[in-house]
Design a protein around this motif. Structure first.
Motif, PDB file in Angstrom:
ATOM      1  N   UNK A 159       0.830  -1.204   0.000  1.00 22.00           N
ATOM      2  CA  UNK A 159       0.000   0.000   0.000  1.00 22.00           C
ATOM      3  C   UNK A 159       0.862   1.251   0.000  1.00 22.00           C
ATOM      4  N   UNK A 160       0.480   2.214  -0.841  1.00 18.65           N
ATOM      5  CA  UNK A 160       1.067   3.550  -0.763  1.00 18.65           C
ATOM      6  C   UNK A 160      -0.051   4.508  -0.381  1.00 18.65           C
ATOM      7  N   UNK A 161       0.305   5.584   0.305  1.00 24.38           N
ATOM      8  CA  UNK A 161      -0.721   6.506   0.800  1.00 24.38           C
ATOM      9  C   UNK A 161      -0.341   7.949   0.508  1.00 24.38           C
ATOM     10  N   UNK A 208      13.615   6.894   3.682  1.00 26.11           N
ATOM     11  CA  UNK A 208      13.217   5.973   2.625  1.00 26.11           C
ATOM     12  C   UNK A 208      12.711   4.638   3.157  1.00 26.11           C
ATOM     13  N   UNK A 209      12.954   4.355   4.425  1.00 29.95           N
ATOM     14  CA  UNK A 209      12.465   3.097   4.993  1.00 29.95           C
ATOM     15  C   UNK A 209      10.932   3.056   5.065  1.00 29.95           C
ATOM     16  N   UNK A 241       5.328  -0.684   0.828  1.00 26.19           N
ATOM     17  CA  UNK A 241       4.988  -0.893  -0.576  1.00 26.19           C
ATOM     18  C   UNK A 241       6.048  -1.710  -1.299  1.00 26.19           C
ATOM     19  N   UNK A 242       7.349  -1.409  -1.059  1.00 29.78           N
ATOM     20  CA  UNK A 242       8.409  -2.069  -1.829  1.00 29.78           C
ATOM     21  C   UNK A 242       8.600  -3.528  -1.433  1.00 29.78           C
ATOM     22  N   UNK A 298      11.833  -5.831  -2.412  1.00 29.99           N
ATOM     23  CA  UNK A 298      13.038  -5.086  -2.050  1.00 29.99           C
ATOM     24  C   UNK A 298      12.779  -4.394  -0.724  1.00 29.99           C
ATOM     25  N   UNK A 299      13.710  -4.538   0.211  1.00 24.98           N
ATOM     26  CA  UNK A 299      13.613  -3.880   1.502  1.00 24.98           C
ATOM     27  C   UNK A 299      14.666  -2.779   1.578  1.00 24.98           C
ATOM     28  N   UNK A 300      14.227  -1.566   1.936  1.00 26.27           N
ATOM     29  CA  UNK A 300      15.169  -0.460   2.129  1.00 26.27           C
ATOM     30  C   UNK A 300      15.716  -0.549   3.547  1.00 26.27           C
TER      31      UNK A 300
END
Length: 562
Positions: free
Chosen positions: A327-329, A393-394, A399-400, A406-408
């Protein structure tokens, strides 16, 4: 009264009742079982003459009470004055047919006052109250009959006056100073049965030209059932209020011309869940472009300004590879839309719809973005430019992780800027992403634990040999900007096309240009081959050890026999 109705409608409507009671002392009249209905023969004749109205009304009232009547004024001065009209449990049926798109009444036709002036000098009613109205609305203008039924509706009108001064008064609707319609607790299903929409309260006032809806919700059916019946994305919406100012109700009622100065959406949320079936569409999805979709509504619309205030927007998607939902918000979104129109006369003056949005991306980074849509260009051109402020960026991991696996691990975005010009086939522009200390982990599904776990060797390779951890690389160097060109596949919808354009600038900015991506693919493929080779060699070693163990056992058995 029968004569007034017949004359003022030019014979189109007739009014009848079963009985009436006059109360002289209290100055009132009760009229029972009133019917107000059109004469179909007159209607059909007018239709042939292209003079028939778009709306036809039928009314039945069990009891109508006229209070504070003035019979002497009626008899001696020919003035019909009534203080109050009360209607008990009226049943109304309105049928709409789009017989014409503009007023077909000839300019020299008489006004309502001119039609009654031989018998009455004026008609004045202080207030008209209709409680617990039951309304059935039939719309024949589309391909199929659309029927809507309303209950718990109240209707009131104030200061109805028909005389020589009000016959051309444009501030009055149906000769009333104000008409107020209120509707409570309404709910209905969409024609396809996928959604339920409802609201707590609706109020329309003609004096203020304002329509206000409170507690508006749009709720889809359960997720699995929805996607089994539809290949479209699923929407959920909740709004505290929706308000239209300077709403031209009469033109909408008569000709379906939707005109308003301002549309305001206040406090709520919009949630979009992407369809997980991922079936490639067979047709061009250019209809998802806002400057195309507006005209797909097939309505005559002119809204000067639309305002968003404190709206949360969420987009979710299920990834079948990770078996997870990301999910992005966009939180606390405010926005302004200018010139939302399909009306040719308005488009001749201004063919650009401009949109300014201010939001908090992932509830942390301040994002300002401006769109400009050309509403008349055959190539459906548009542009968008924006600025995203600093964020950790974490926060992207929600979402990522599920969507890209991919994990930041670390990283700080300083700013992200973009300026893109596009149309329905191609986009071009510039993307600049400034950041520090970016490191990531590559993930893979773990079916045993139903989770995602790290791929340590691939992650190490990505961080050491691929990623550029900073932009600019050091304090003295120039920041890297990327000029992008993206071609839209016909099956790509608007927001996916816009996002892929930005992504084509983000990837080179962090070190994943086209050449590096090809190298990564080759390296990953080689690592997979090497891993398979190691597994084969390991299996051979196990097999050889097993053979040696077997031979030693056979030798030991032979020695024991000897």
């Amino acid at each position: 009264m029968k004569e007034v109705v017949l004359k003022s409608s030019d014979g189109l409507y007739t009014a009848n009742f079963s009985s009436a009671e006059l109360h002289v002392i209290r100055g009132s009249i009760d009229i029972f079982n009133i019917t107000f209905k059109p004469d179909t023969a007159v209607y059909n004749l007018r239709k042939k003459q292209n003079l028939a109205p778009n709306n036809m009304v039928e009314l039945h009232v069990k009891r109508l009470t006229l209070n504070h009547i003035h019979p002497f004024k009626l008899y001696f001065q020919h003035k019909l004055e009534i203080g109050e009209v009360l209607m008990e449990s009226p049943v109304v049926k309105i049928s709409y047919r789009l017989n014409h798109k503009k007023d077909t009444v000839l300019k020299n036709n008489s006004t309502a006052w001119q039609k009654i002036s031989k018998n009455l000098h004026s008609i004045q009613i202080g207030s008209i109250l209709l409680g617990d109205v039951k309304l059935k609305y039939e719309d024949y203008s589309g391909a199929d009959l659309a029927t809507t039924e309303f209950k718990e509706m109240n209707l009131s009108a104030k200061d109805l006056l028909i005389d020589s001064t009000t016959q051309t008064d444009k501030t009055r609707l149906l000769y009333c100073r104000d008409i107020i319609l209120e509707l409570n607790n309404y709910a209905a299903k969409s024609p396809n049965g996928l959604y339920t929409y409802k609201f707590d309260h609706l109020k329309l006032t003609t004096r203020q030209s304002r329509l206000n809806i409170e507690g508006l919700t749009l709720t889809p059916i359960k997720t699995n059932a929805f996607f089994s019946k539809s290949d479209k994305d699923k929407f959920t919406m909740r709004l505290d209020s929706l308000q239209l100012d300077r709403f031209d109700f009469l033109n909408y009622h008569q000709y379906r011309l939707f005109t308003a100065s301002t549309l305001s959406l206040k406090k709520g949320s919009i949630e979009v869940f992407g369809n997980p079936n991922h079936q490639k569409p067979s047709s061009d999805r250019v209809a998802t472009f806002p400057n195309v979709g507006l005209f797909k509504i097939n309505a005559d619309i002119e809204i000067d300004t639309a305002l968003l205030q404190h709206i949360d927007v969420f987009y979710s998607e299920f990834n079948q590879k990770s078996n997870k939902t990301g999910t992005i918000s966009f939180n606390n979104t405010d926005g302004r839309f200018l010139n939302i129109t399909t009306r040719p006369t308005a488009l001749q003056k201004n063919n650009i719809c401009a949109i300014d949005l201010n939001t908090w991306f992932m509830n942390q980074g301040k994002l300002d973005i401006r769109f400009a849509f050309n509403l008349t260009d055959a190539n459906h051109s548009f542009s968008y430019k924006g600025h995203l402020g600093s964020l950790n960026l974490k926060v992207l991991n929600s979402a990522t992780r599920p969507l890209t696996m991919i994990k930041v691990n670390s990283g700080t975005l300083k700013q992200f800027d973009f300026d893109i010009n596009a149309n329905s086939t191609q986009s071009r522009g510039k993307v600049t992403m400034l950041y520090n200390d970016l490191t990531v982990s590559l993930l893979k599904p773990d079916s045993v634990m139903n989770n995602l776990r790290a791929r340590p060797i691939e992650s190490l390779y990505a961080n050491v040999f691929i990623l550029k951890h900073d932009n600019p690389d050091n304090a003295g160097s120039m920041p890297r900007s990327v000029f992008v060109t993206e071609t839209r596949p016909p099956e790509s919808p608007f927001f996916k096309f816009a996002w892929k354009t930005l992504l084509s600038g983000i990837k080179p900015a962090i070190g994943l240009d086209q050449k590096k991506q090809e190298e990564v693919v080759a390296k990953v493929n080689q690592m997979a081959i090497n891993k398979q080779d190691r597994l084969v060699k390991k299996q051979l070693r196990i097999q050889r050890r097993e053979e040696r163990r077997k031979k030693r056992a056979e030798k030991a058995v032979q020695q024991n026999k000897n």
